[in-house]
Write a protein that holds these residues in place. Structure first.
Motif, short mmCIF file in Angstrom:
data_model
loop_
_atom_site.label_atom_id
_atom_site.label_comp_id
_atom_site.label_asym_id
_atom_site.label_seq_id
_atom_site.Cartn_x
_atom_site.Cartn_y
_atom_site.Cartn_z
N ASP A 613 97.88 50.84 53.70
CA ASP A 613 98.59 50.56 52.45
C ASP A 613 99.98 49.98 52.69
N GLU A 644 93.55 58.19 45.33
CA GLU A 644 92.57 57.21 44.88
C GLU A 644 93.06 56.36 43.71
N ALA A 647 97.99 52.24 43.05
CA ALA A 647 97.85 50.78 43.13
C ALA A 647 97.54 50.37 44.57
N ARG A 649 95.74 51.93 46.77
CA ARG A 649 94.31 52.08 47.07
C ARG A 649 93.49 50.97 46.40
N GLN A 650 93.89 50.59 45.18
CA GLN A 650 93.17 49.50 44.50
C GLN A 650 93.26 48.22 45.32
N ARG A 651 94.45 48.02 45.92
CA ARG A 651 94.66 46.83 46.77
C ARG A 651 93.70 46.86 47.96
N ASN A 653 90.88 48.54 48.17
CA ASN A 653 89.51 48.35 47.70
C ASN A 653 89.19 46.87 47.51
N ALA A 654 90.21 46.12 47.04
CA ALA A 654 90.00 44.68 46.85
C ALA A 654 89.74 43.99 48.18
N GLN A 671 99.67 41.00 42.14
CA GLN A 671 100.26 42.32 42.33
C GLN A 671 101.72 42.26 42.77
#
Length: 743
Positions: A613, A644, A647, A649-651, A653-654, A671
């Motif tokens: 991250d 989870e 932001a 983690r979303q990055r 996941n992308a 972002q």
């Protein structure tokens, strides 16, 4: 014609020295014009409250909310041992969520009197977490009174929409709003840079009207009108600057370089054990067409990691050598320069042995030049450059030093432009008798709009096919805090890859040899731990190469050959580590991002990125491109302790979800603020984009580029458009001017 003096007026004359100083130091605002171009970030409706559930952590925010309750507590403390310490806790609400405000000591009296239940106000401060609840400590606030007795307050907030400005702890949004009220009359004197025909053709409001509407909108339609107009200003003025640079460069002379029909390039192509992809052939044709013209090529070559850019660049260099010139390739680091040198010599074989026994008929000499070379080797290399003996030179920015002279420099290839200043690239250009051709390569996929905005002075070629034989890479997020057994499994996977005869990388964000007294370090760590809510991965220092390597060698990867690589090692040591890894003598390389660009070890199949991250999306994509370079499939594991829902983690996941670098670069841009991405080209406070969003406003940028090209083609000096010239001069602070005006 000069800018209208009213907008040039220094803020200290208009607002007083104290306020002006804060604006200059914290917001980069110097003049009335700068302040008028400091636009609201968003607007609140007087009757509506801010949605408190969406507040970002650790950021300075301004919210409009209603006081739900206020309680005064007394407590004993070292400063007030008899229980005379006072703490005021105020709860504010948006109707659904709640946020706690705290005030201490003497600072409690005024808010205790003013923040009564039911009162509406604007609050500004930094969002933090205390006892797992969001809070603002000692926020500044401004009451929103609905009655005329409020005097100037009501006047300041006339209209239903309240503008909220990018503010700082030293200067709240409402103080900025009041300062802007003071200078707003000067907006009438703003010089309009857009040609009248363009403005009318697109139905845009005038600049004075746009400034008035963005700061004092009466309706949402006012805001839309203002933003539409101001976006065009930013896009158009920037594209005119770039179009003028492109035009100036077509006026420069260059030596056309055409390869001889059966010279070095043909001999090289005949040796290739594979055929070039369609993409490589198409891009090569574009480059060869440019090299054959009598003004300098300026081309940006973008290609995914492993798409074969180096091969395309090498063929361009060989074409120039064929035509009697010299070609130079600039790499951002010594490790990379050495690696490019090795791979170019390997690809060329005896064609790289010019002047040596056993060299082929058309051979040339390929020379490496870096800052850490010994004096004798360096002298020898400089001589080969000056006499023209060396057709191809590969090196770092050491190549730009005054001492370095070329016999006939024909082509400059810059690897990874975003790590390489424009000034440096121009210094190198000055080494040619006439400006050399320029090819800039990047493995960072750049969305089309950013290419038009940042690299707008370069023509763009894209390599989007991967060469045959490249393998797919599987990517997964490893949630180390939620599921520690996933991390244990990650190390098992590394062992499995090694037992199958492959190798692995482990990447960490920090080196870990920072010169710090261990006692101080321990104290810092314990302080950070106290402040941090439990499980907050943000607060501990990032994982370090030296620590992780030691833990792995003693723990989960015991018995494997583990080595470290980082930027503070001596160049020879770095090179030795890379050679051992490339030769398969090391199983696992624990490294910083020095391996991000250009490192090519086809046998490396697995990569574990610790604290993933802490890296940007494009950087993770670059790192991942180091595995799966051979016939075996690649594996990339992104380890993170972030929760989870975050932001971060979303990055991740992308990144795990797609291998398409262009898709990821769009996500990255959405972002982050554009300023980070535009980097060098957008340096200087006055020139950063304010209302133009590079991704959303793709159409505006493309149209502005066409309009700008037409305007500059018809009138390169802009003699008929003095207002546009004025706006250009205002946009281009000195740094920017140098960036754009260099030939």
């Amino acid at each position: 014609m000069d800018l209208v003096p009213a907008l040039r007026e220094p803020l200290k004359k208009v607002l007083g020295p104290a306020t002006a100083k804060v604006m200059t130091e914290h917001l980069g605002l110097h003049t009335v014009g700068d302040l008028l171009h400091h636009y609201p970030r968003r607007y609140e409706e007087r009757g509506q409250l801010t949605h408190l559930a969406d507040l970002p952590m650790d950021e300075h925010v301004t919210v409009v909310a209603q006081v739900a309750d206020a309680r005064l507590h007394t407590f004993a403390s070292s400063k007030a041992p008899r229980g005379k310490g006072q703490r005021l806790e105020v709860t504010i609400t948006d109707g659904s969520g709640r946020l706690q405000l705290v005030f201490f000591g003497a600072g409690v009296h005024k808010p205790h009197k003013e923040l009564l239940p039911g009162t509406r106000a604007m609050f500004a401060g930094k969002v933090s977490v205390f006892n797992r609840r969001l809070q603002l400590a000692h926020p500044a606030y401004e009451l929103l009174r609905g009655d005329p007795d409020g005097g100037e307050t009501v006047e300041s907030w006339a209209g239903a929409l309240i503008p909220l400005y990018p503010a700082t702890a030293k200067l709240e949004s409402w103080k900025l709003a009041k300062a802007i009220q003071t200078v707003l009359p000067s907006a009438q004197e703003a010089v309009d840079p857009l040609p009248g025909s363009l403005r009318e053709g697109r139905g845009l409001v005038s600049l004075p009207e746009a400034l008035l509407k963005i700061h004092r909108p009466h309706t949402k339609a006012d805001i839309e009108d203002a933003r539409a107009r101001l976006k065009w200003d930013e896009a158009f003025v920037l594209q005119v600057a770039l179009a003028r640079r492109r035009h100036a460069e077509t006026q420069l002379p260059a030596v056309p370089r055409r390869p001889s029909p059966d010279g070095l390039l043909t001999a090289f192509d005949d040796r290739l054990p594979f055929t070039l992809t369609d993409g490589q052939q198409k891009v090569s044709r574009e480059i060869f067409d440019d090299l054959a013209t009598d003004h300098p090529m300026h081309r940006l070559l973008q290609g995914e990691v492993g798409s074969g850019k180096t091969m395309v660049a090498l063929r361009a260099m060989l074409a120039v050598v064929d035509a009697g010139g010299q070609a130079v390739m600039l790499a951002p680091t010594e490790v990379l320069a050495q690696q490019h040198h090795r791979s170019v010599v390997e690809m060329m074989g005896e064609l790289a042995e010019g002047g040596m026994l056993g060299g082929a008929e058309h051979a040339t000499k390929v020379v490496l030049l870096t800052g850490s070379m010994g004096a004798a080797a360096r002298r020898h290399a400089l001589l080969d450059l000056a006499t023209g003996e060396a057709g191809i030179v590969i090196g770092t920015h050491a190549l730009i030093e005054d001492k370095v002279q070329f016999h006939d420099l024909g082509l400059v290839v810059v690897d990874e432009q975003h790590r390489f200043g424009v000034e440096q690239r121009d210094a190198l250009r000055g080494k040619g008798k006439q400006p050399p051709h320029l090819l800039v390569m990047t493995a960072t996929p750049i969305p089309r709009t950013v290419a038009m905005t940042v690299f707008g002075d370069l023509e763009t070629s894209v390599l989007d096919q991967l060469p045959a034989g490249r393998s797919p890479i599987a990517s997964h997020v490893v949630p180390a805090a939620d599921k520690p057994h996933f991390l244990a499994r990650a190390w098992e996977r590394v062992r499995e890859e090694v037992s199958n005869g492959h190798q692995a990388y482990v990447v960490c964000p920090r080196i870990g040899d920072e010169d710090e007294d261990p006692k101080k370090a321990a104290k810092k760590a314990s302080e950070a731990a106290k402040k941090a809510p439990e499980g907050d991965a943000e607060k501990r220092p990032p994982l370090a190469v030296l620590d992780v390597a030691e833990q792995l060698a003693k723990g989960p990867l015991q018995g494997l050959r583990v080595e470290v690589l980082h930027g503070r090692m001596q160049p020879d040591d770095k090179d030795a580590v890379m050679r051992r890894f490339a030769a398969g003598e090391t199983d696992v390389l624990v490294a910083t991002t020095v391996i991000e660009v250009g490192v090519n070890v086809p046998n490396a199949t697995a990569m574990v990125i610790m604290d993933a991250d802490r890296f940007g999306v494009s950087q993770l994509h670059q790192l991942r491109g180091r595995v799966g370079r051979g016939s075996a499939p690649g594996l990339c594991l992104l380890v993170s302790e972030m929760p989870e829902a975050s932001a971060a983690r979303q990055r991740l996941n992308a990144v795990a979800g797609t291998l398409d670098g262009f898709e990821l670069s769009r996500i990255d841009l959405e972002q982050r603020r554009e300023g980070d991405v535009l980097g060098q080209a957008q340096s200087g406070a006055r020139t950063s984009l304010r209302v133009l969003a590079v991704i959303e406003d793709e159409e505006i940028i493309a149209e502005a580029r066409q309009e700008a090209a037409a305007v500059v083609a018809a009138d390169p000096e802009l003699t008929a458009l003095p207002e546009l010239r004025t706006a250009l001069d205002a946009l281009l602070d000195e740094e920017r001017e140098q960036y754009l005006e260099k030939g």
